[in-house]
Design a protein around this motif. Structure first.
Motif, mmCIF file in Angstrom:
data_model
loop_
_atom_site.group_PDB
_atom_site.id
_atom_site.type_symbol
_atom_site.label_atom_id
_atom_site.label_comp_id
_atom_site.label_asym_id
_atom_site.label_seq_id
_atom_site.Cartn_x
_atom_site.Cartn_y
_atom_site.Cartn_z
ATOM 1 N N ILE A 163 0.820 -1.199 0.000
ATOM 2 C CA ILE A 163 0.000 0.000 0.000
ATOM 3 C C ILE A 163 0.861 1.259 0.000
ATOM 4 N N VAL A 164 0.182 2.424 0.038
ATOM 5 C CA VAL A 164 0.842 3.721 0.106
ATOM 6 C C VAL A 164 0.273 4.481 1.297
ATOM 7 N N GLY A 165 1.131 5.098 2.091
ATOM 8 C CA GLY A 165 0.664 5.880 3.220
ATOM 9 C C GLY A 165 0.091 7.219 2.789
ATOM 10 N N MET A 166 -0.725 7.813 3.643
ATOM 11 C CA MET A 166 -1.246 9.149 3.370
ATOM 12 C C MET A 166 -0.124 10.172 3.263
ATOM 13 N N ALA A 167 0.965 9.971 4.002
ATOM 14 C CA ALA A 167 2.137 10.856 3.953
ATOM 15 C C ALA A 167 3.375 9.974 3.856
ATOM 16 N N PRO A 168 3.657 9.415 2.667
ATOM 17 C CA PRO A 168 4.681 8.364 2.557
ATOM 18 C C PRO A 168 6.117 8.828 2.773
ATOM 19 N N ASP A 169 6.338 10.142 2.862
ATOM 20 C CA ASP A 169 7.697 10.622 3.118
ATOM 21 C C ASP A 169 7.889 11.109 4.553
ATOM 22 N N THR A 170 6.848 11.016 5.373
ATOM 23 C CA THR A 170 7.011 11.403 6.772
ATOM 24 C C THR A 170 7.715 10.282 7.533
ATOM 25 N N VAL A 171 8.184 10.600 8.743
ATOM 26 C CA VAL A 171 8.792 9.574 9.600
ATOM 27 C C VAL A 171 7.969 9.452 10.867
ATOM 28 N N LEU A 172 8.030 8.271 11.466
ATOM 29 C CA LEU A 172 7.226 7.967 12.644
ATOM 30 C C LEU A 172 8.104 7.710 13.859
ATOM 31 N N ASP A 173 7.668 8.214 15.002
ATOM 32 C CA ASP A 173 8.208 7.813 16.297
ATOM 33 C C ASP A 173 7.099 6.994 16.968
ATOM 34 N N VAL A 174 7.371 5.741 17.250
ATOM 35 C CA VAL A 174 6.344 4.843 17.779
ATOM 36 C C VAL A 174 6.559 4.641 19.278
ATOM 37 N N TYR A 175 5.530 4.969 20.053
ATOM 38 C CA TYR A 175 5.562 4.819 21.514
ATOM 39 C C TYR A 175 4.562 3.735 21.900
ATOM 40 N N LYS A 176 5.070 2.608 22.348
ATOM 41 C CA LYS A 176 4.182 1.533 22.775
ATOM 42 C C LYS A 176 3.691 1.835 24.183
ATOM 43 N N ALA A 177 2.442 2.285 24.270
ATOM 44 C CA ALA A 177 1.823 2.566 25.562
ATOM 45 C C ALA A 177 0.618 1.670 25.802
ATOM 46 N N CYS A 178 0.263 0.846 24.826
ATOM 47 C CA CYS A 178 -0.906 -0.023 24.907
ATOM 48 C C CYS A 178 -0.485 -1.460 24.641
ATOM 49 N N TRP A 179 -1.220 -2.388 25.180
ATOM 50 C CA TRP A 179 -0.886 -3.801 25.035
ATOM 51 C C TRP A 179 -2.158 -4.626 24.955
ATOM 52 N N TYR A 180 -2.037 -5.826 24.444
ATOM 53 C CA TYR A 180 -3.170 -6.750 24.366
ATOM 54 C C TYR A 180 -3.210 -7.592 25.633
ATOM 55 N N ALA A 181 -4.396 -7.644 26.238
ATOM 56 C CA ALA A 181 -4.534 -8.375 27.495
ATOM 57 C C ALA A 181 -4.303 -9.862 27.303
ATOM 58 N N ALA A 182 -4.608 -10.386 26.104
ATOM 59 C CA ALA A 182 -4.413 -11.802 25.813
ATOM 60 C C ALA A 182 -4.220 -11.954 24.314
ATOM 61 N N ALA A 183 -3.595 -13.034 23.923
ATOM 62 C CA ALA A 183 -3.375 -13.297 22.503
ATOM 63 C C ALA A 183 -4.718 -13.343 21.785
ATOM 64 N N GLY A 184 -4.792 -12.625 20.671
ATOM 65 C CA GLY A 184 -6.022 -12.618 19.895
ATOM 66 C C GLY A 184 -7.097 -11.701 20.429
ATOM 67 N N ALA A 185 -6.795 -10.911 21.486
ATOM 68 C CA ALA A 185 -7.790 -9.994 22.050
ATOM 69 C C ALA A 185 -8.177 -8.953 21.006
ATOM 70 N N PRO A 186 -9.451 -8.559 20.967
ATOM 71 C CA PRO A 186 -9.899 -7.636 19.927
ATOM 72 C C PRO A 186 -9.383 -6.216 20.080
ATOM 73 N N GLY A 187 -9.081 -5.794 21.296
ATOM 74 C CA GLY A 187 -8.616 -4.436 21.517
ATOM 75 C C GLY A 187 -7.436 -4.397 22.454
ATOM 76 N N ALA A 188 -6.709 -3.283 22.422
ATOM 77 C CA ALA A 188 -5.549 -3.121 23.286
ATOM 78 C C ALA A 188 -5.882 -2.182 24.430
ATOM 79 N N ARG A 189 -5.153 -2.327 25.535
ATOM 80 C CA ARG A 189 -5.354 -1.522 26.737
ATOM 81 C C ARG A 189 -4.160 -0.612 26.958
ATOM 82 N N CYS A 190 -4.416 0.541 27.595
ATOM 83 C CA CYS A 190 -3.364 1.456 28.019
ATOM 84 C C CYS A 190 -3.747 1.943 29.419
ATOM 85 N N ASN A 191 -2.854 2.678 30.078
ATOM 86 C CA ASN A 191 -3.242 3.284 31.347
ATOM 87 C C ASN A 191 -2.539 4.619 31.544
ATOM 88 N N SER A 192 -2.879 5.295 32.624
ATOM 89 C CA SER A 192 -2.326 6.627 32.890
ATOM 90 C C SER A 192 -0.804 6.601 32.933
#
Length: 431
Positions: free
Chosen positions: A235-264
């Motif tokens: 695919i092509v990104g909406m801004a394919p020349d931008t760069v990303l800083d990725v901050y993992k603040a959310c996690w999946y409570a269990a394998a295959g869980a439909p949504g991820a959780r985060c906290n304060s």
């Protein structure tokens, strides 16, 4: 309202026509967020002022600088030690927030003490700057030239990319020179369509960056924003020349869980880290209850000129974090129903994007809609870095156009509107 915002209104009319340092080291990402209890734990903050270095006998101030390390200072350490002795809590984790000059801890009340009772006691204690429940959050899954040609085989299957005329906008801007901070789960940095687009990653959940490779939601968001174009892949990104800083603040409570959780705890660390970077766009495809600490941090990012994009909660009710913080751009999935005042609409149904392990799949939700807007914002900032959130919000609303299901943001019209505005300003200067 500044002059540029007034000009965008005119354009709209035209277009409508934290203190003991724990043994694991509070300044690191070592504490495991998944071990925290959102039903019981508390976030507490005390003053932690920057302290000058000690002056040794026979020395003077010349040649001395404040240390680059910012941890629990003497005042914060003494205050927290006294509070802990008085209230008997168990400290789960602690971390400094330099930009607010606070030290925060996640604490657990002692047995026999309810969280409500502890919060009430702390609220009356003059040594405490802030005390709040450890909140939990969740990700939200669910015309002047011919368009730029891409050889990426799935480009025509990208509903959001096609419906917002992103390929036409790319004749003017592809987001080069801008950085987007993605606060989410991790994103697979080894995905062929994300290689070279992710410039940094931080794991604020458990310190194990290896988990990024299996994080679905963040990988989807990252692909929508910045997947590489013209690489004969995917695919092509909406801004394919931008760069990303990725901050993992959310996690999946269990394998295959439909949504991820985060906290304060994890979100505060992510936002505080972004304060020290040059990222102009912050994508928060998540949400939850109002949170005073997070609101303060987000307010500081907005004061610095960052543009914060977030997703409308699935039920459409606003007032939590981050959608309830004044100045953020709130995005919903395009719908035939009228949007709440000021809320942007973007594609969010059956959106094709990157998946962990080098794959591609369809996903839906306001998380995906917000990612489309973050990409468009990067396109605009690459043209005019001086734009602020108010001006961008006005431009995106003004340039939205009717789609099959209602008004929807349009990358090409937004870029064209910005260029038109720039020409108007130049002409005015000449006069």
């Amino acid at each position: 309202m500044n002059g540029r915002a007034l000009a965008l209104v005119a354009l709209a009319l035209a277009l409508a026509g934290c203190a003991r340092v724990p043994a694991r080291s509070a300044g690191t990402d070592a504490p495991t967020a998944t071990a925290m209890d959102g039903s019981r734990d508390i976030v507490l903050a005390v003053d932690n002022p920057l302290e000058p270095p000690a002056i040794h006998a026979g020395s003077n101030l010349l040649g001395y600088t404040i240390t680059g390390h910012y941890g629990a200072g003497r005042r914060a350490s003494a205050t927290l030690a006294a509070l802990r002795e008085q209230y008997g809590w168990h400290e789960v984790a602690g971390w400094p927030i330099r930009t607010l000059q606070l030290y925060c801890v996640v604490l657990r009340p002692p047995r026999g003490t309810t969280r409500e009772a502890m919060l009430a006691a702390l609220a009356r204690d003059g040594r405490v700057q802030l005390a709040e429940p450890l909140h939990e959050f969740a990700t939200y899954g669910e015309d002047d030239a011919r368009p730029r040609h891409y050889n990426d085989p799935y480009a025509e299957l990208q509903r959001g990319f096609v419906e917002t005329d992103a390929a036409l906008a790319h004749n003017t801007s592809q987001g080069g020179g801008t950085a987007v901070a993605v606060v989410d789960t991790g994103a697979d940095p080894a995905h062929p369509d994300l290689r070279g687009r992710i410039r940094s990653t931080r794991d604020l959940v458990d310190g194990d960056a290896n988990t990024f490779a299996g994080d679905r939601h963040g990988t989807e968001v990252a692909g929508i924003i910045a997947a590489t174009g013209n690489n004969h892949l995917g695919i092509v990104g909406m801004a394919p020349d931008t760069v990303l800083d990725v901050y993992k603040a959310c996690w999946y409570a269990a394998a295959g869980a439909p949504g991820a959780r985060c906290n304060s705890f994890t979100l505060a660390k992510a936002l505080a880290a972004i304060v020290e970077t040059d990222a102009r766009v912050v994508n928060l495809s998540l949400g939850g209850p109002a949170d005073p600490l997070l609101a303060r941090l987000l307010g500081q990012l907005l004061q610095q000129g960052r543009v914060v994009v977030t997703a409308l909660p699935p039920g459409g009710r606003m007032g939590g974090f981050p959608d309830g913080v004044p100045g953020v751009l709130v995005v919903r999935v395009t719908s035939g129903a009228p949007a709440p005042p000021g809320v942007l609409s973007a594609p969010g149904h059956d959106i094709l994007s990157t998946e962990p392990g080098g794959g591609y799949d369809f996903s839906s939700g306001s998380s995906m809609a917000a990612a489309h807007v973050s990409g468009i914002v990067a396109l605009l900032l690459a043209i005019d870095p001086g734009l602020d959130a108010e001006a961008i919000h006005g431009l995106l609303l003004a340039s939205s156009r009717p789609a099959a299901e209602g008004l929807q943001v349009d990358a090409a019209r937004a870029v064209a509107g910005l260029r038109r505005l720039a020409r108007t300003e130049v002409a005015g200067d000449r006069r």
